[in-house]
Design an enzyme around this catalytic site. Structure first.
Site, PDB file in Angstrom:
ATOM      1  N   ASP A   1      -4.796   2.280  10.863  1.00  0.00           N
ATOM      2  CA  ASP A   1      -6.194   1.954  11.143  1.00  0.00           C
ATOM      3  C   ASP A   1      -6.268   1.486  12.597  1.00  0.00           C
ATOM      4  OD1 ASP A   1      -8.901   1.330  10.809  1.00  0.00           O
ATOM      5  OD2 ASP A   1      -8.490  -0.584   9.851  1.00  0.00           O
TER       6      ASP A   1
ATOM      7  N   LYS B   1      -7.000   6.806  10.472  1.00  0.00           N
ATOM      8  CA  LYS B   1      -8.462   6.722  10.618  1.00  0.00           C
ATOM      9  C   LYS B   1      -8.859   7.101  12.029  1.00  0.00           C
ATOM     10  CE  LYS B   1     -10.122   3.409   7.342  1.00  0.00           C
ATOM     11  NZ  LYS B   1     -10.714   2.089   7.111  1.00  0.00           N
TER      12      LYS B   1
ATOM     13  N   GLY C   1       0.771  -1.238   0.000  1.00  0.00           N
ATOM     14  CA  GLY C   1       0.000   0.000   0.000  1.00  0.00           C
ATOM     15  C   GLY C   1       0.799   1.283   0.000  1.00  0.00           C
TER      16      GLY C   1
ATOM     17  N   PHE D   1     -13.962   3.073   4.296  1.00  0.00           N
ATOM     18  CA  PHE D   1     -12.999   2.290   3.523  1.00  0.00           C
ATOM     19  C   PHE D   1     -12.562   3.066   2.294  1.00  0.00           C
ATOM     20  CE2 PHE D   1     -11.394  -0.922   0.654  1.00  0.00           C
ATOM     21  CZ  PHE D   1     -10.588  -1.656   1.502  1.00  0.00           C
ATOM     22  N   VAL D   2     -11.273   3.343   2.211  1.00  0.00           N
ATOM     23  CA  VAL D   2     -10.763   4.166   1.116  1.00  0.00           C
ATOM     24  C   VAL D   2      -9.819   3.376   0.217  1.00  0.00           C
ATOM     25  CG1 VAL D   2     -11.003   6.366   2.345  1.00  0.00           C
ATOM     26  CG2 VAL D   2      -8.903   5.025   2.615  1.00  0.00           C
TER      27      VAL D   2
ATOM     28  N   ASP E   1       0.777   3.275   4.335  1.00  0.00           N
ATOM     29  CA  ASP E   1      -0.320   4.020   3.720  1.00  0.00           C
ATOM     30  C   ASP E   1      -1.301   4.561   4.755  1.00  0.00           C
ATOM     31  OD1 ASP E   1      -1.220   1.480   4.402  1.00  0.00           O
ATOM     32  OD2 ASP E   1      -2.004   0.987   2.413  1.00  0.00           O
TER      33      ASP E   1
ATOM     34  N   ASP F   1      -5.719  -0.438  -1.967  1.00  0.00           N
ATOM     35  CA  ASP F   1      -6.476  -1.286  -2.889  1.00  0.00           C
ATOM     36  C   ASP F   1      -7.767  -1.821  -2.296  1.00  0.00           C
ATOM     37  OD1 ASP F   1      -5.238  -3.151  -1.009  1.00  0.00           O
ATOM     38  OD2 ASP F   1      -5.885  -4.713  -2.410  1.00  0.00           O
TER      39      ASP F   1
ATOM     40  N   ARG G   1      -5.188   0.787  -6.871  1.00  0.00           N
ATOM     41  CA  ARG G   1      -3.983   1.390  -6.303  1.00  0.00           C
ATOM     42  C   ARG G   1      -3.454   2.549  -7.137  1.00  0.00           C
ATOM     43  NH1 ARG G   1      -2.224  -2.062  -2.234  1.00  0.00           N
ATOM     44  NH2 ARG G   1      -2.354  -4.298  -2.620  1.00  0.00           N
TER      45      ARG G   1
HETATM   46  P1  5GP Z   1      -3.946  -1.686  10.864  1.00  0.00           P
HETATM   47  O1  5GP Z   1      -2.971  -2.751  11.240  1.00  0.00           O
HETATM   48  O2  5GP Z   1      -3.517  -0.296  11.238  1.00  0.00           O
HETATM   49  O3  5GP Z   1      -5.343  -1.990  11.348  1.00  0.00           O
HETATM   50  O4  5GP Z   1      -4.125  -1.784   9.332  1.00  0.00           O
HETATM   51  C1  5GP Z   1      -3.272  -1.192   8.478  1.00  0.00           C
HETATM   52  C2  5GP Z   1      -3.413  -1.818   7.111  1.00  0.00           C
HETATM   53  O5  5GP Z   1      -4.770  -2.195   6.819  1.00  0.00           O
HETATM   54  C3  5GP Z   1      -3.036  -0.782   6.101  1.00  0.00           C
HETATM   55  O6  5GP Z   1      -1.652  -0.820   5.830  1.00  0.00           O
HETATM   56  C4  5GP Z   1      -3.880  -1.174   4.912  1.00  0.00           C
HETATM   57  O7  5GP Z   1      -3.176  -2.133   4.170  1.00  0.00           O
HETATM   58  C5  5GP Z   1      -5.119  -1.800   5.528  1.00  0.00           C
HETATM   59  N1  5GP Z   1      -6.254  -0.837   5.604  1.00  0.00           N
HETATM   60  C6  5GP Z   1      -6.773  -0.265   6.715  1.00  0.00           C
HETATM   61  N2  5GP Z   1      -7.788   0.568   6.417  1.00  0.00           N
HETATM   62  C7  5GP Z   1      -7.922   0.529   5.074  1.00  0.00           C
HETATM   63  C8  5GP Z   1      -8.799   1.191   4.141  1.00  0.00           C
HETATM   64  O8  5GP Z   1      -9.676   2.001   4.450  1.00  0.00           O
HETATM   65  N3  5GP Z   1      -8.614   0.892   2.818  1.00  0.00           N
HETATM   66  C9  5GP Z   1      -7.666   0.010   2.389  1.00  0.00           C
HETATM   67  N4  5GP Z   1      -7.579  -0.184   1.082  1.00  0.00           N
HETATM   68  N5  5GP Z   1      -6.812  -0.619   3.239  1.00  0.00           N
HETATM   69  C10 5GP Z   1      -6.946  -0.366   4.567  1.00  0.00           C
HETATM   70 MG    MG Z   2      -0.741  -2.231   4.535  1.00  0.00          MG
END
Ligand code: 5GP
Ligand code: MG
Length: 172
Positions: free
Chosen positions: A97, A125, A38, A146-147, A94, A153, A159
Site C-alpha cells: 500500500d 495498490k 495477512g 479497501f479490500v 499480502d 482482514d 481472512r
Molecule cells: P503499507 O505499509 O504498505 O502501507 O501497508 C501494508 C499493510 O497494510 C498490509 O500488509 C496490510 O496489512 C494493510 N493494508 C493495506 N491496504 C489494505 C487493504 O486494502 N485491506 C486490508 N485488509 N489491509 C490493508
Molecule cells: Mg500486513
C-alpha cells in the site's frame, strides 16, 4: 461486498509466480518469509507451487487499524524469525500500500546478512506508494480501495474468503 479478483484468477496467477520462483531460486538456500497475519493464505498457496527446496519462516508486522488508509506506527516482531544469514530470502506480504511496512522490514532484515533479499506481494495498490522501495514480484495491481479476503482482514474478519472483495461503506 464487490468481487475484485475471483478464486480462479488468483490461483492461476499464484501458480505462474510459483513457476517463476522455482526457476529463480533453484539450487539456492531459499527461505520464504511470510509477514503475519495477512500473508498466510498467499504463502500457503504459493509454496505449494514451488518445486525447489525451501524453508518457511514468519515475522509479524502491524501498522494497520481498521479501515483507515493512514498507516499507523509500524511494529515489527522478529521473535519468530529463523536464521537467514547467507540465505536467499523472499519476503512475502499480502499487499503493498504505502510500502512503509516492506521498506522498514527489509531494512531490518538486511542487518541479518541474508545472501539476497527480495519481496513478493499478492496486491499492489495503484498510486499509494510513499517510499522508493518496490516489491520484486507483484501478482495484481488494484485501485485504491479497501479490500478483504484471501488473508486480508477487516477488524480480524474475512481472512478466510477465497477471493479478494472490496469492502464498501454499507458493509461496515
Ligand atoms: P503499507 O505499509 O504498505 O502501507 O501497508 C501494508 C499493510 O497494510 C498490509 O500488509 C496490510 O496489512 C494493510 N493494508 C493495506 N491496504 C489494505 C487493504 O486494502 N485491506 C486490508 N485488509 N489491509 C490493508
Ligand atoms: Mg500486513
Amino acid at each position: 461486498m464487490r468481487s475484485l479478483l475471483n478464486e480462479v484468477e488468483i490461483q492461476e496467477r499464484v501458480k505462474t509466480l510459483g513457476n517463476q520462483l522455482s526457476t529463480e531460486y533453484a539450487n539456492r538456500p531459499f527461505t520464504v518469509l511470510g509477514v503475519l497475519t495477512g500473508s498466510i493464505v498467499f504463502v500457503a498457496d504459493v509454496i505449494r507451487q514451488i518445486r525447489v527446496p525451501l524453508q518457511v519462516g514468519f515475522v509479524r508486522a502491524s501498522s494497520y487499524r481498521g479501515r483507515t488508509t493512514r498507516s499507523g506506527a509500524l511494529q515489527l516482531e522478529l521473535d519468530l524469525l529463523p536464521d537467514i544469514e547467507g540465505r536467499d530470502v523472499l519476503v512475502v506480504d499480502d499487499i503493498f500500500d504505502t510500502g512503509r511496512t516492506l521498506a522498514a522490514l527489509c531494512d531490518v532484515l538486511r542487518d541479518r546478512h541474508p545472501r539476497s533479499l527480495r519481496s513478493a506481494v499478492l496486491l499492489t495498490k495503484r498510486g499509494r506508494a510513499e517510499v522508493e522501495y518496490r516489491p520484486d514480484f507483484s501478482c495484481f495491481e488494484i485501485p485504491d480501495e479497501f479490500v478483504v479476503g484471501y488473508g486480508l482482514d477487516y477488524n480480524g474478519e474475512h481472512r478466510h474468503l477465497p477471493s479478494i472483495v472490496v469492502l464498501e461503506e454499507g458493509d461496515l
